[in-house]
Design a protein around this motif. Structure first.
Motif, PDB file in Angstrom:
ATOM      1  N   ARG A  53      37.289  40.884  45.063  1.00 41.23           N
ATOM      2  CA  ARG A  53      37.692  40.815  46.465  1.00 41.23           C
ATOM      3  C   ARG A  53      39.205  40.955  46.553  1.00 41.23           C
ATOM      4  O   ARG A  53      39.935  40.341  45.778  1.00 41.23           O
ATOM      5  CB  ARG A  53      37.277  39.476  47.090  1.00 41.23           C
ATOM      6  CG  ARG A  53      35.777  39.259  47.193  1.00 41.23           C
ATOM      7  CD  ARG A  53      35.468  37.850  47.657  1.00 41.23           C
ATOM      8  NE  ARG A  53      34.044  37.608  47.787  1.00 41.23           N
ATOM      9  CZ  ARG A  53      33.365  37.697  48.927  1.00 41.23           C
ATOM     10  NH1 ARG A  53      34.009  38.012  50.040  1.00 41.23           N
ATOM     11  NH2 ARG A  53      32.072  37.470  48.970  1.00 41.23           N
ATOM     12  N   ASN A  59      45.218  46.507  48.097  1.00 41.17           N
ATOM     13  CA  ASN A  59      44.136  47.280  47.503  1.00 41.17           C
ATOM     14  C   ASN A  59      44.251  47.204  45.987  1.00 41.17           C
ATOM     15  O   ASN A  59      45.353  47.238  45.435  1.00 41.17           O
ATOM     16  CB  ASN A  59      44.212  48.748  47.937  1.00 41.17           C
ATOM     17  CG  ASN A  59      43.960  48.922  49.417  1.00 41.17           C
ATOM     18  OD1 ASN A  59      42.830  48.867  49.881  1.00 41.17           O
ATOM     19  ND2 ASN A  59      45.027  49.127  50.177  1.00 41.17           N
ATOM     20  N   THR A  81      38.937  48.124  45.882  1.00 42.66           N
ATOM     21  CA  THR A  81      38.711  47.216  47.001  1.00 42.66           C
ATOM     22  C   THR A  81      39.155  47.857  48.305  1.00 42.66           C
ATOM     23  O   THR A  81      40.098  48.648  48.340  1.00 42.66           O
ATOM     24  CB  THR A  81      39.466  45.889  46.818  1.00 42.66           C
ATOM     25  OG1 THR A  81      40.878  46.134  46.842  1.00 42.66           O
ATOM     26  CG2 THR A  81      39.082  45.224  45.511  1.00 42.66           C
ATOM     27  N   THR A  87      33.801  44.182  46.506  1.00 43.24           N
ATOM     28  CA  THR A  87      33.365  45.388  45.817  1.00 43.24           C
ATOM     29  C   THR A  87      32.676  44.990  44.525  1.00 43.24           C
ATOM     30  O   THR A  87      33.231  44.226  43.735  1.00 43.24           O
ATOM     31  CB  THR A  87      34.565  46.303  45.498  1.00 43.24           C
ATOM     32  OG1 THR A  87      35.154  46.745  46.721  1.00 43.24           O
ATOM     33  CG2 THR A  87      34.123  47.514  44.687  1.00 43.24           C
ATOM     34  N   TRP A 115      43.772  39.016  44.596  1.00 39.82           N
ATOM     35  CA  TRP A 115      42.442  39.471  44.238  1.00 39.82           C
ATOM     36  C   TRP A 115      41.695  38.314  43.589  1.00 39.82           C
ATOM     37  O   TRP A 115      42.298  37.416  42.997  1.00 39.82           O
ATOM     38  CB  TRP A 115      42.487  40.675  43.293  1.00 39.82           C
ATOM     39  CG  TRP A 115      43.319  40.498  42.059  1.00 39.82           C
ATOM     40  CD1 TRP A 115      44.606  40.903  41.877  1.00 39.82           C
ATOM     41  CD2 TRP A 115      42.924  39.864  40.826  1.00 39.82           C
ATOM     42  NE1 TRP A 115      45.048  40.569  40.620  1.00 39.82           N
ATOM     43  CE2 TRP A 115      44.030  39.929  39.951  1.00 39.82           C
ATOM     44  CE3 TRP A 115      41.754  39.251  40.380  1.00 39.82           C
ATOM     45  CZ2 TRP A 115      44.001  39.405  38.660  1.00 39.82           C
ATOM     46  CZ3 TRP A 115      41.722  38.727  39.094  1.00 39.82           C
ATOM     47  CH2 TRP A 115      42.830  38.811  38.251  1.00 39.82           C
TER      48      TRP A 115
END
Length: 206
Positions: A53, A59, A81, A87, A115
Motif C-alpha cells: 500500500r 507511488n 501502487t 496492490t 509504503w
C-alpha cells in the motif's frame, strides 16, 4: 525525491493499538524510502503472495530479488501502487527479497506518504473459478486442475503480462505478451494468477 539507501532486512511494521506476535512481525514492513526487504533467509521453493500500500501523494514499484552469497539477480516488475489502493503481486519461487522503489511520475517530488508491505497467505486471495472481472491489478488463487483461461483487457495494452505461478514452485508462466490484450492461455494446475493493471479486464476459466 531521490531514492534512499537500501537495507538488507526491512523494519517490521507494527500497527498501533494492538499487539503483534512474532510470526506477524516477520511478514510486515513499512518505510518511505526505497529499500530492500528480505522475505526469506533461504531461496523459497514456492511463490509468495504479497500486498503493498502506498499513499495519495506517493507511488512505489516492487521488484523481486534473488540474493545469495555469490549473486544478486533482479526480476521483472511485480507491481506499482496507485494512491492508497492496495496492490497485490506474487514473488516467484527462487526469489528471497523484494526491492521497493519510490517513483515520482511527472513530478519533481514523490510525496511523503509511506509504503506498507505484507506477506499474504493463499487463503487471503480470492478464488478463481468461472468468469471474473474488475479493474486494476489483481491476484487470484486457482485450485483446480489443468484448464484453459481466456482473458480480455478491452483493447488496452498492459505494462505487464498475465502471469501464472504454480503452487508447487518453478518459473513463472507468462500467459500473454505485452502487445496482446485478448487471447487464451493454459493453467497447468493449482497456483496463483496475476492480472496486470488495466482499466477493465475479464478472465474466464474454460
Amino acid at each position: 525525491m531521490a531514492d534512499g539507501p537500501s537495507c538488507t532486512v526491512g523494519t517490521p511494521f507494527r500497527p498501533r493499538g494492538r499487539q503483534v506476535d512474532r510470526d506477524e512481525a516477520r511478514t510486515r514492513w513499512s518505510g518511505w524510502r526505497s529499500r530492500e526487504i528480505e522475505i526469506s533467509e533461504d531461496l523459497p521453493e514456492r511463490p509468495v503472495p504479497v500486498e503493498i500500500r502506498g499513499g495519495w501523494t506517493s507511488n512505489f514499484q516492487i521488484f523481486p530479488l534473488r540474493r545469495t552469497s555469490s549473486e544478486i539477480v533482479t526480476g521483472g516488475e511485480l507491481g506499482w501502487t496507485r494512491g492508497v489502493r492496495p496492490t497485490r503481486a506474487v514473488v516467484p519461487a527462487g526469489f528471497n527479497s523484494l526491492r521497493v522503489v519510490r517513483r515520482c511520475p511527472g513530478r519533481s517530488v514523490g510525496g511523503v506518504a509511506r509504503w506498507r508491505l505484507s506477506v499474504l497467505s493463499g487463503e487471503e486471495l480470492p478464488h478463481l473459478s468461472g468468469t471474473v472481472s474488475g479493474s486494476g491489478a489483481a491476484v487470484f488463487r486457482y485450485e483446480g486442475g489443468p484448464a484453459g483461461v481466456a482473458f480480455d483487457f478491452h483493447s488496452e495494452l498492459a505494462a505487464n503480462a498475465l502471469v501464472f505461478n504454480r503452487a508447487r514452485g518453478g518459473e513463472a508462466i507468462h500467459l500473454s505478451r505485452h502487445s496482446q490484450f485478448k487471447g487464451v492461455g493454459r493453467l497447468p494446475g493449482a497456483g496463483f494468477l496475476s492480472v496486470p493493471d488495466c482499466r477493465r479486464w475479464v478472465v474466464k476459466v474454460l
